[in-house]
Motif scaffolding. Structure first.
Motif, PDB file in Angstrom:
ATOM      1  N   HIS A  61     -11.951  -0.491  -2.254  1.00 51.98           N
ATOM      2  CA  HIS A  61     -12.864  -1.638  -2.294  1.00 51.98           C
ATOM      3  C   HIS A  61     -14.315  -1.174  -2.450  1.00 51.98           C
ATOM      4  O   HIS A  61     -15.102  -1.806  -3.165  1.00 51.98           O
ATOM      5  N   LYS A  62     -14.664  -0.080  -1.785  1.00 55.99           N
ATOM      6  CA  LYS A  62     -16.036   0.426  -1.867  1.00 55.99           C
ATOM      7  C   LYS A  62     -16.370   0.935  -3.272  1.00 55.99           C
ATOM      8  O   LYS A  62     -17.539   1.059  -3.626  1.00 55.99           O
ATOM      9  N   HIS A  63     -15.344   1.237  -4.035  1.00 59.65           N
ATOM     10  CA  HIS A  63     -15.563   1.663  -5.410  1.00 59.65           C
ATOM     11  C   HIS A  63     -15.526   0.478  -6.378  1.00 59.65           C
ATOM     12  O   HIS A  63     -15.423   0.664  -7.598  1.00 59.65           O
ATOM     13  N   THR A  91      -4.924   1.810   5.492  1.00 56.49           N
ATOM     14  CA  THR A  91      -6.041   0.864   5.496  1.00 56.49           C
ATOM     15  C   THR A  91      -7.304   1.515   4.945  1.00 56.49           C
ATOM     16  O   THR A  91      -8.063   0.895   4.190  1.00 56.49           O
ATOM     17  N   ALA A  92      -7.517   2.790   5.313  1.00 59.57           N
ATOM     18  CA  ALA A  92      -8.709   3.499   4.846  1.00 59.57           C
ATOM     19  C   ALA A  92      -8.679   3.679   3.329  1.00 59.57           C
ATOM     20  O   ALA A  92      -9.717   3.570   2.662  1.00 59.57           O
ATOM     21  N   ALA A 126      -9.256  13.172  -3.915  1.00 57.92           N
ATOM     22  CA  ALA A 126     -10.529  13.290  -3.206  1.00 57.92           C
ATOM     23  C   ALA A 126     -10.330  13.246  -1.691  1.00 57.92           C
ATOM     24  O   ALA A 126     -10.970  14.003  -0.953  1.00 57.92           O
ATOM     25  N   VAL A 127      -9.424  12.383  -1.243  1.00 58.54           N
ATOM     26  CA  VAL A 127      -9.171  12.265   0.195  1.00 58.54           C
ATOM     27  C   VAL A 127      -8.526  13.531   0.755  1.00 58.54           C
ATOM     28  O   VAL A 127      -8.829  13.965   1.879  1.00 58.54           O
ATOM     29  N   LEU A 159       0.826  -1.207   0.000  1.00 55.42           N
ATOM     30  CA  LEU A 159       0.000   0.000   0.000  1.00 55.42           C
ATOM     31  C   LEU A 159       0.863   1.261   0.000  1.00 55.42           C
ATOM     32  O   LEU A 159       0.578   2.223  -0.723  1.00 55.42           O
ATOM     33  N   LEU A 160       1.912   1.259   0.824  1.00 60.43           N
ATOM     34  CA  LEU A 160       2.762   2.451   0.908  1.00 60.43           C
ATOM     35  C   LEU A 160       3.467   2.714  -0.413  1.00 60.43           C
ATOM     36  O   LEU A 160       3.574   3.872  -0.853  1.00 60.43           O
TER      37      LEU A 160
END
Length: 220
Positions: free
Chosen positions: A125-127, A118-119, A146-147, A55-56
């Protein structure tokens, strides 16, 4: 009227019998693994280190300049992780000019940064995707935009004061010798000790902007 320094010295002496403190930067040893402080962090000598590197690395390639190239981006990310892992929460600061009171560094920012990674993955995933790291570069940048949309400021903060890991990673690299060399177009290596014999020599040019030999140094 007692001074702040005298008050701190007196308070330290009064509490010496209740807890043993090795240094200002070391928390009291708590053997109960279930004990935690008001911030929710573990009070034991060991603290969680490291990040989800998949992720990083996905964040790093989205926020660091693409002109660095993959090897330099990896080096910058490694340096950020080393700096974060070596950070001593609430360590006593060096005394600066203009003030005599004792000041301390902030608490460990890494737990919040790990939660933000993680967020990002959960948001991807929600997308309807397989995760943040699987997104194409443009989609990762779009999600980060967006974040971070509500982030304001005319300059990068220090890594410790960054409110998001993406900003912290970029801020850490931008203060590195590599970033300064690239900005000036010469290998000046600021913050790196050099011999007196090098003091009068003209800095060498940055001959390969996409594959530099200069590396970043983790700093607390």
């Amino acid at each position: 009227m007692t001074t702040r320094r005298n008050f701190l010295k007196t308070a330290s002496a009064l509490t010496a019998g209740a807890a043993t403190v090795g240094t200002v930067a070391t928390a009291c040893a708590v053997k109960d693994p279930t004990a935690s402080n008001s911030t929710g962090q573990d009070n034991s000598d060991e603290r969680l280190r490291g990040f989800d590197r998949v992720l990083l690395d996905a964040v790093a390639t989205a926020v660091l300049p693409a002109s660095l190239g993959a090897p330099a981006i990896r080096t910058a990310t490694d340096a950020f992780v080393a700096w974060a892992d070596g950070y001593e929460p609430v360590a006593e600061e060096m005394h600066g000019y203009g003030y005599a009171d004792i000041r301390y560094l902030p608490a460990d920012p890494s737990p919040a940064w790990r939660a933000q990674l993680t967020a990002l993955d959960l948001l991807a995933h929600k997308h309807g995707t397989a995760g943040f790291s699987t997104l194409p570069l443009a989609k990762r940048q779009e999600l980060l935009d967006a974040v971070l949309r509500n982030q304001r400021g005319d300059r990068l903060p220090t890594p410790l004061s960054a409110s998001h890991i993406a900003i912290a990673l970029l801020a850490h690299w931008s203060s590195s010798p590599d970033a300064w060399d690239r900005a000036l177009g010469a290998r000046v290596a600021p913050g790196v000790c050099r011999t007196l014999g090098d003091a009068t020599r003209k800095p060498l040019p940055v001959t390969s902007i996409s594959n530099p030999t200069a590396t970043t140094e983790p700093r607390a």
